[in-house]
Motif scaffolding. Structure first.
Motif, PDB file in Angstrom:
ATOM      1  N   ALA A 202       0.832  -1.204   0.000  1.00 22.73           N
ATOM      2  CA  ALA A 202       0.000   0.000   0.000  1.00 22.73           C
ATOM      3  C   ALA A 202       0.865   1.252   0.000  1.00 22.73           C
ATOM      4  O   ALA A 202       0.588   2.208  -0.733  1.00 22.73           O
ATOM      5  CB  ALA A 202      -0.928  -0.008   1.213  1.00 22.73           C
ATOM      6  N   GLU A 203       1.920   1.251   0.793  1.00 18.73           N
ATOM      7  CA  GLU A 203       2.805   2.412   0.858  1.00 18.73           C
ATOM      8  C   GLU A 203       3.524   2.616  -0.467  1.00 18.73           C
ATOM      9  O   GLU A 203       3.660   3.744  -0.952  1.00 18.73           O
ATOM     10  CB  GLU A 203       3.808   2.225   1.991  1.00 18.73           C
ATOM     11  CG  GLU A 203       4.625   3.456   2.298  1.00 18.73           C
ATOM     12  CD  GLU A 203       5.494   3.286   3.537  1.00 18.73           C
ATOM     13  OE1 GLU A 203       6.442   4.078   3.690  1.00 18.73           O
ATOM     14  OE2 GLU A 203       5.218   2.381   4.344  1.00 18.73           O
ATOM     15  N   ARG A 204       3.976   1.509  -1.085  1.00 20.44           N
ATOM     16  CA  ARG A 204       4.672   1.621  -2.371  1.00 20.44           C
ATOM     17  C   ARG A 204       3.739   2.129  -3.467  1.00 20.44           C
ATOM     18  O   ARG A 204       4.100   3.007  -4.256  1.00 20.44           O
ATOM     19  CB  ARG A 204       5.242   0.258  -2.770  1.00 20.44           C
ATOM     20  CG  ARG A 204       5.876   0.236  -4.176  1.00 20.44           C
ATOM     21  CD  ARG A 204       6.457  -1.118  -4.503  1.00 20.44           C
ATOM     22  NE  ARG A 204       5.468  -2.182  -4.417  1.00 20.44           N
ATOM     23  CZ  ARG A 204       4.568  -2.443  -5.384  1.00 20.44           C
ATOM     24  NH1 ARG A 204       4.514  -1.693  -6.470  1.00 20.44           N
ATOM     25  NH2 ARG A 204       3.726  -3.448  -5.239  1.00 20.44           N
ATOM     26  N   LEU A 205       2.521   1.597  -3.507  1.00 19.14           N
ATOM     27  CA  LEU A 205       1.563   2.028  -4.523  1.00 19.14           C
ATOM     28  C   LEU A 205       1.168   3.491  -4.334  1.00 19.14           C
ATOM     29  O   LEU A 205       1.004   4.234  -5.311  1.00 19.14           O
ATOM     30  CB  LEU A 205       0.324   1.138  -4.486  1.00 19.14           C
ATOM     31  CG  LEU A 205       0.518  -0.310  -4.927  1.00 19.14           C
ATOM     32  CD1 LEU A 205      -0.760  -1.125  -4.681  1.00 19.14           C
ATOM     33  CD2 LEU A 205       0.919  -0.385  -6.400  1.00 19.14           C
ATOM     34  N   ALA A 206       0.998   3.899  -3.083  1.00 21.79           N
ATOM     35  CA  ALA A 206       0.665   5.299  -2.819  1.00 21.79           C
ATOM     36  C   ALA A 206       1.784   6.217  -3.278  1.00 21.79           C
ATOM     37  O   ALA A 206       1.539   7.289  -3.855  1.00 21.79           O
ATOM     38  CB  ALA A 206       0.383   5.500  -1.331  1.00 21.79           C
ATOM     39  N   THR A 207       3.019   5.804  -3.029  1.00 27.01           N
ATOM     40  CA  THR A 207       4.169   6.594  -3.470  1.00 27.01           C
ATOM     41  C   THR A 207       4.219   6.694  -4.985  1.00 27.01           C
ATOM     42  O   THR A 207       4.385   7.786  -5.551  1.00 27.01           O
ATOM     43  CB  THR A 207       5.474   5.962  -2.959  1.00 27.01           C
ATOM     44  OG1 THR A 207       5.440   5.890  -1.535  1.00 27.01           O
ATOM     45  CG2 THR A 207       6.684   6.771  -3.402  1.00 27.01           C
ATOM     46  N   ASP A 208       4.075   5.553  -5.665  1.00 31.25           N
ATOM     47  CA  ASP A 208       4.118   5.547  -7.133  1.00 31.25           C
ATOM     48  C   ASP A 208       3.009   6.420  -7.718  1.00 31.25           C
ATOM     49  O   ASP A 208       3.202   7.101  -8.734  1.00 31.25           O
ATOM     50  CB  ASP A 208       3.974   4.115  -7.652  1.00 31.25           C
ATOM     51  CG  ASP A 208       5.179   3.243  -7.333  1.00 31.25           C
ATOM     52  OD1 ASP A 208       6.226   3.796  -6.951  1.00 31.25           O
ATOM     53  OD2 ASP A 208       5.057   2.006  -7.454  1.00 31.25           O
ATOM     54  N   HIS A 209       1.847   6.394  -7.073  1.00 32.10           N
ATOM     55  CA  HIS A 209       0.700   7.161  -7.546  1.00 32.10           C
ATOM     56  C   HIS A 209       0.985   8.660  -7.488  1.00 32.10           C
ATOM     57  O   HIS A 209       0.756   9.386  -8.469  1.00 32.10           O
ATOM     58  CB  HIS A 209      -0.515   6.810  -6.679  1.00 32.10           C
ATOM     59  CG  HIS A 209      -1.761   7.552  -7.015  1.00 32.10           C
ATOM     60  ND1 HIS A 209      -2.428   7.386  -8.212  1.00 32.10           N
ATOM     61  CD2 HIS A 209      -2.484   8.460  -6.309  1.00 32.10           C
ATOM     62  CE1 HIS A 209      -3.502   8.163  -8.227  1.00 32.10           C
ATOM     63  NE2 HIS A 209      -3.553   8.827  -7.093  1.00 32.10           N
ATOM     64  N   VAL A 210       1.488   9.141  -6.368  1.00 32.91           N
ATOM     65  CA  VAL A 210       1.738  10.577  -6.213  1.00 32.91           C
ATOM     66  C   VAL A 210       2.918  11.021  -7.077  1.00 32.91           C
ATOM     67  O   VAL A 210       2.856  12.053  -7.755  1.00 32.91           O
ATOM     68  CB  VAL A 210       1.989  10.931  -4.737  1.00 32.91           C
ATOM     69  CG1 VAL A 210       2.322  12.410  -4.590  1.00 32.91           C
ATOM     70  CG2 VAL A 210       0.777  10.573  -3.885  1.00 32.91           C
TER      71      VAL A 210
END
Length: 239
Positions: A202-210
């Motif tokens: 979740a943290e990695r996906l949130a980072t990639d998204h932003v």
């Protein structure tokens, strides 16, 4: 002391209305703000408009422009990078905390899935309808939902003033970069990871998204397709 009013004051209503018009792109960077015209359009006297302008100046959404008076603030590309840097930290934290709550509580996990799916469905429908401003409202709603579900109320309040600026460019990026479908696929992947209680993912996906949103903005600016967002193209993309 007098009891506080339970409804927004006229100044607060005017402030919120003008702020939303700026954030939604209805009032473009560099637009000259004539208080008499705003008062007539909103059906109010000049006084609440004058007071609202002071609040908008404090936010940095309107600026003095020589002898012309107040105008909608231009967007500074370097400053937008600063906003994105703050946002990525908050989104990562919210994702981590929300996933941890989901991993520890079956009832919370079920609520997360149910409420998150509703927000995703509404956002995907807005994106397909073709209104960038409406799609951005739902985009913000999804991230605000994750902030709330994190259990830390300070995340949302800290993020709120940054969204005033981010929303202004997100509309342009969605319009020029055609990222609508990608954004909502990424939201769905983030929600799946949250519901699974997988904090790392979740943290990695949130980072990639932003970070992806920030890179899309800079790419569009470098190509000159979103320069109008920054007050007629006077700003250059940050490096």
């Amino acid at each position: 002391m007098q009891p506080l009013a339970s409804v927004p004051s006229r100044t607060e209503q005017v402030y919120a209305s003008i702020r939303e018009s700026i954030c939604d792109g209805a009032l473009q960077p560099g637009t000259h703000l004539v208080q008499e015209d705003l008062a007539a359009a909103l059906g109010v006297s000049r006084q609440p408009v004058q007071q609202a302008m002071l609040l908008l100046k404090a936010d940095g959404l309107v600026v003095e422009h020589g002898g012309r008076g107040l105008t909608v603030a231009p967007l500074d590309a370097a400053m937008m990078e600063n906003h994105y840097q703050i946002r990525v930290v908050l989104d990562r934290l919210a994702a981590r905390l929300t996933a941890e709550r989901a991993a520890a509580d079956d009832a919370f996990r079920a609520r997360l899935r149910k409420e998150g799916d509703v927000i995703l469905a509404e956002g995907e429908a807005a994106a397909q309808a073709g209104s960038a401003a409406e799609a951005v409202r739902h985009d913000v709603a999804f991230h605000s939902f994750v902030y709330r579900m994190s259990g830390n109320p300070l995340i949302g309040t800290t993020a709120e003033p940054h969204w005033y600026f981010l929303r202004r460019v997100m509309i342009g990026v969605l319009t020029h970069a055609d990222r609508g479908a990608l954004v909502w696929r990424q939201h769905r992947d983030i929600l799946d990871a949250l519901v699974a209680g997988d904090g790392d993912t979740a943290e990695r996906l949130a980072t990639d998204h932003v970070v992806g949103a920030q890179q899309a903005l800079l790419s569009e600016l470098a190509a000159g397709r979103a320069a109008s967002l920054f007050g007629g193209g006077r700003q250059t993309p940050a490096r």
